[in-house]
Design a protein around this motif. Structure first.
Motif, PDB file in Angstrom:
ATOM      1  N   MET A   1       0.907  -1.283   0.025  1.00 33.20           N
ATOM      2  CA  MET A   1      -0.058   0.033   0.115  1.00 33.20           C
ATOM      3  C   MET A   1       0.883   1.269  -0.187  1.00 33.20           C
ATOM      4  O   MET A   1       0.741   2.281  -0.566  1.00 33.20           O
ATOM      5  CB  MET A   1      -1.060  -0.025   1.027  1.00 33.20           C
ATOM      6  N   GLY A   2       2.059   1.199   0.835  1.00 31.64           N
ATOM      7  CA  GLY A   2       2.783   2.366   0.562  1.00 31.64           C
ATOM      8  C   GLY A   2       3.578   2.570  -0.681  1.00 31.64           C
ATOM      9  O   GLY A   2       3.712   3.726  -1.007  1.00 31.64           O
ATOM     10  N   ALA A   3       3.912   1.589  -1.440  1.00 27.26           N
ATOM     11  CA  ALA A   3       4.445   1.737  -2.690  1.00 27.26           C
ATOM     12  C   ALA A   3       3.308   2.243  -3.677  1.00 27.26           C
ATOM     13  O   ALA A   3       3.577   3.087  -4.573  1.00 27.26           O
ATOM     14  CB  ALA A   3       4.837   0.208  -3.184  1.00 27.26           C
ATOM     15  N   LEU A   4       2.075   1.749  -3.380  1.00 29.07           N
ATOM     16  CA  LEU A   4       0.961   2.322  -4.206  1.00 29.07           C
ATOM     17  C   LEU A   4       0.859   3.949  -4.082  1.00 29.07           C
ATOM     18  O   LEU A   4       0.631   4.368  -5.064  1.00 29.07           O
ATOM     19  CB  LEU A   4      -0.295   1.351  -4.046  1.00 29.07           C
ATOM     20  N   GLY A   5       0.986   4.277  -2.845  1.00 32.10           N
ATOM     21  CA  GLY A   5       0.580   5.569  -2.564  1.00 32.10           C
ATOM     22  C   GLY A   5       1.944   6.558  -2.850  1.00 32.10           C
ATOM     23  O   GLY A   5       1.736   7.586  -2.962  1.00 32.10           O
ATOM     24  N   VAL A   6       3.068   5.913  -3.134  1.00 32.01           N
ATOM     25  CA  VAL A   6       4.253   7.045  -3.417  1.00 32.01           C
ATOM     26  C   VAL A   6       4.707   6.586  -4.794  1.00 32.01           C
ATOM     27  O   VAL A   6       4.809   7.537  -5.701  1.00 32.01           O
ATOM     28  CB  VAL A   6       5.194   7.010  -2.334  1.00 32.01           C
ATOM     29  N   VAL A   7       5.009   5.506  -4.991  1.00 33.63           N
ATOM     30  CA  VAL A   7       5.960   5.057  -6.300  1.00 33.63           C
ATOM     31  C   VAL A   7       4.923   5.221  -7.690  1.00 33.63           C
ATOM     32  O   VAL A   7       5.533   5.744  -8.574  1.00 33.63           O
ATOM     33  CB  VAL A   7       6.242   3.697  -6.296  1.00 33.63           C
ATOM     34  N   PHE A   8       3.555   5.055  -7.456  1.00 35.90           N
ATOM     35  CA  PHE A   8       2.860   4.880  -8.630  1.00 35.90           C
ATOM     36  C   PHE A   8       1.973   6.227  -9.099  1.00 35.90           C
ATOM     37  O   PHE A   8       1.013   6.275  -9.817  1.00 35.90           O
ATOM     38  CB  PHE A   8       2.045   3.641  -8.729  1.00 35.90           C
ATOM     39  N   GLY A   9       2.256   7.221  -8.263  1.00 40.13           N
ATOM     40  CA  GLY A   9       1.539   8.420  -8.429  1.00 40.13           C
ATOM     41  C   GLY A   9       1.560   8.963  -9.628  1.00 40.13           C
ATOM     42  O   GLY A   9       0.667   9.514 -10.334  1.00 40.13           O
ATOM     43  N   ASP A  10       2.857   9.266 -10.085  1.00 39.03           N
ATOM     44  CA  ASP A  10       3.354   9.974 -11.569  1.00 39.03           C
ATOM     45  C   ASP A  10       2.466   9.039 -12.554  1.00 39.03           C
ATOM     46  O   ASP A  10       1.677   9.593 -13.474  1.00 39.03           O
ATOM     47  CB  ASP A  10       4.775  10.171 -11.472  1.00 39.03           C
TER      48      ASP A  10
END
Length: 617
Positions: A1-10
């Motif tokens: 969930m953390g990766a989803l919230g930061v890494v894939f925003g762009d």
């Protein structure tokens, strides 16, 4: 969930503007043309993001860290000297500079594109688009001290909802026009390029917008790890993006007027405002991916002597890669706000976007292939996939080159300036090291000098810890005490450290090495330690480890009471230096901005003495 919230925003917010730009540049109107450009977008996602970044590059981590600098460090580790090491260093600096240039554009275009949804919901409020974007961006940078880990936990559910909206909206539109599923065949994209080679080449420059953010996946590897990023991509992000682009293409086929903003062509009128709000939140998160990546790149650059060491705050005990850099945050924030005011629309920014992104990807692929070919056994499958995907990225980069004259020069110019700064700092550090070798004495030479003049040398009681860049050399501060005052401490510890081409040194290498450098008349002990470029020297802990490792040599040392003496170089330019005066001035200005030694090395200020010495470049 953390990766989803930061890494894939762009990359997750690309459907807001990517297909719109592709349709505009391709001038696609017929069914086959819409299928063709949609196919190009989908297969760019498959090759550049899924295969290249997720399956190939994420496996090339440098002890958990990713990005172009981490990859360059992997390659440099087996090459200590020579042209290859210099070439790798220069390529790494170019890649890092381009990534940082892109980090300024991404928050601006993402937030502006979402704010422009206000024009769809209420055309009379179009004048509020830019002020709204500026207000949102101010909030983004004010939030950074919280740390990417905590931000990601809060953003994760929002991004999960965003991808659900993308997927459901695209699926509903797709059900109304199921024939658009044929666009999944790569033959449509190949056919479009074959039939319209000139227009197709220009279109590739817009297709890049669909994969912007891919480089952040690799750079943010140290924040969340490969497993979390790969799982989020294949199970949530990729399916949602494919459905979103197919749904937008279906909406355009049903109503060609929606080509001006195909994203909102999929959204029902009653859902425009809620989706606008959610899209705005998603673009805020999109900014987080490159901001966190910028912190990582600058931190790595500082450890590799490519950039001055900036004050870095670790925001997580569990994940050392989660960091915050105040100076970088506020500088980046000011540049992003200036860009929004200058361009004022995502369409204008789209012309400037993509050049540096695709160039960074191409450079990363080159470094990866060179590194992989040096491995034993060679990972031929990954080399093949990486090379093929890299050729796709190279085509996309070629398609962005015409943008240089209509705005693409902005990130390219920013990257060029950052590269000059990095190369100047790197060259200057080498010059300073060379000058120090001319001025300093070896530890053995210093001991001999004290012996020869023993009658005039006074010994001060207690331990003094001198910081030195080279374990074989005595620092200028110690020589200055001897030459000027005829004083030397009774017990001297020369503490040196070596920065390895890895984020953290393995346990067997991080243990300290202790050796005696003095004689019966004078106690001089050398303590050296190997660190990773993401580590920072905590001298108290290092000395405690040294006492534990060699209690006989350091039996009377109390790390909590030792006095630390640091050499401060008062650097000045020189007409005889083998580099231009303007570069000397740039280096000296950067040196004044570098972090204070006591802070950089975690020295106890109450027990730290700084001795200055003038040194000409």
């Amino acid at each position: 969930m953390g990766a989803l919230g930061v890494v894939f925003g762009d990359i997750g917010t690309s459907p807001l503007y990517a297909l719109r730009a592709v349709l505009h540049d391709s001038q696609a109107t017929s069914r086959s043309e819409v299928y063709g450009v949609t196919s190009l977008v989908v297969w760019a996602l498959v090759s550049v993001v899924g295969l290249l970044h997720v399956e190939v590059l994420l496996s090339a981590d440098n002890r958990g860290e990713g990005g172009v600098l981490a990859l360059a460090s992997l390659l440099r580790r087996g090459v200590r000297r020579g042209r290859l090491r210099t070439t790798v260093s220069v390529v790494a600096m170019i890649g890092a500079a381009l990534f940082l240039g892109d980090s300024i554009l991404t928050p601006a275009i993402s937030v502006l594109s979402a704010s422009e949804g206000l024009e769809v919901a209420a055309p009379s409020m179009s004048r509020l688009v830019v002020p709204l974007a500026l207000a949102i961006l101010c909030g983004v940078f004010l939030l950074q001290p919280v740390g990417s880990g905590r931000i990601g936990v809060g953003y994760g559910p929002v991004m999960l909802l965003w991808f659900a909206v993308l997927g459901v909206g695209g699926l509903v539109s797709l059900v109304q026009t199921p024939a658009v599923l044929t666009a999944l065949s790569p033959t449509w994209g190949a056919g479009f390029l074959a039939e319209h080679p000139g227009t197709g080449f220009v279109t590739l420059g817009a297709v890049v917008l669909a994969v912007t953010g891919a480089e952040a996946l690799y750079t943010d590897l140290g924040h969340f790890g490969r497993r979390a990023i790969a799982t989020a991509w294949w199970t949530v992000v990729f399916p949602a993006l494919v459905l979103a682009y197919l749904g937008e293409a279906a909406a355009v086929l049903r109503d060609p007027s929606t080509a001006g903003n195909p994203f909102y062509g999929v959204v029902p009128s009653w859902a425009t405002v809620p989706v606008l709000v959610l899209g705005t939140l998603a673009t805020v998160i999109a900014s987080e991916a490159v901001i966190a990546g910028a912190f990582t790149v600058l931190h790595q650059a500082g450890g590799l002597d490519f950039f001055p060491d900036l004050r870095t705050i670790h925001t997580s005990r569990r994940h050392p890669g989660q960091i915050y850099q105040p100076a970088a945050n506020w500088t980046l924030g000011a540049a992003v706000l200036l860009l929004v005011v200058a361009f004022r629309s995502s369409d204008r920014l789209a012309n400037a976007y993509g050049v540096t992104v695709s160039a960074t990807v191409v450079l990363t692929v080159v470094l990866y292939v060179v590194w992989a070919l040096r491995q034993r056994p060679r990972p031929w499958a990954r080399i093949g996939v990486g090379t093929a995907s890299g050729l796709v990225a190279a085509l996309l980069f070629a398609g962005t080159l015409p943008k240089l004259v209509v705005g693409g020069w902005v990130p390219a110019a920013i990257g060029a300036v950052l590269f000059v700064l990095m190369h100047t700092w790197w060259t200057g550090q080498g010059r300073v090291a060379a000058r120090l070798r001319d001025e300093e004495l070896t530890a053995e030479e210093l001991v001999e000098a004290v012996q020869e003049d023993a009658a005039h040398v006074r010994h001060l009681e207690g331990h003094a810890v001198f910081l030195t860049h080279d374990p074989a050399m005595s620092p200028l501060a110690l020589r200055s005490l001897l030459d000027i005052a005829g004083l030397v401490p009774e017990h001297v510890v020369l503490l040196s450290w070596e920065v390895d081409d890895a984020p953290s040194a393995p346990p067997e290498e991080s243990s300290v090495t202790v050796r005696s450098l003095g004689d019966d008349s004078w106690d001089v002990t050398g303590v050296s330690v190997v660190l990773g470029y993401a580590d920072r020297l905590d001298v108290t802990h290092i000395l405690e480890d040294a006492v534990e490792a060699e209690p006989d040599l350091l039996s009377s040392l109390e790390p909590a009471e030792a006095v630390f003496i640091v050499s401060r170089l008062d650097l000045g330019s020189s007409r005889r230096a083998p580099w231009a005066r303007w570069r000397q001035r740039v280096f000296l200005a950067m040196n004044r901005l570098a972090r204070d030694k006591a802070d950089q090395l975690s020295l106890p200020r109450a027990r730290t003495i700084v001795i200055g010495r003038e040194l000409r470049l």
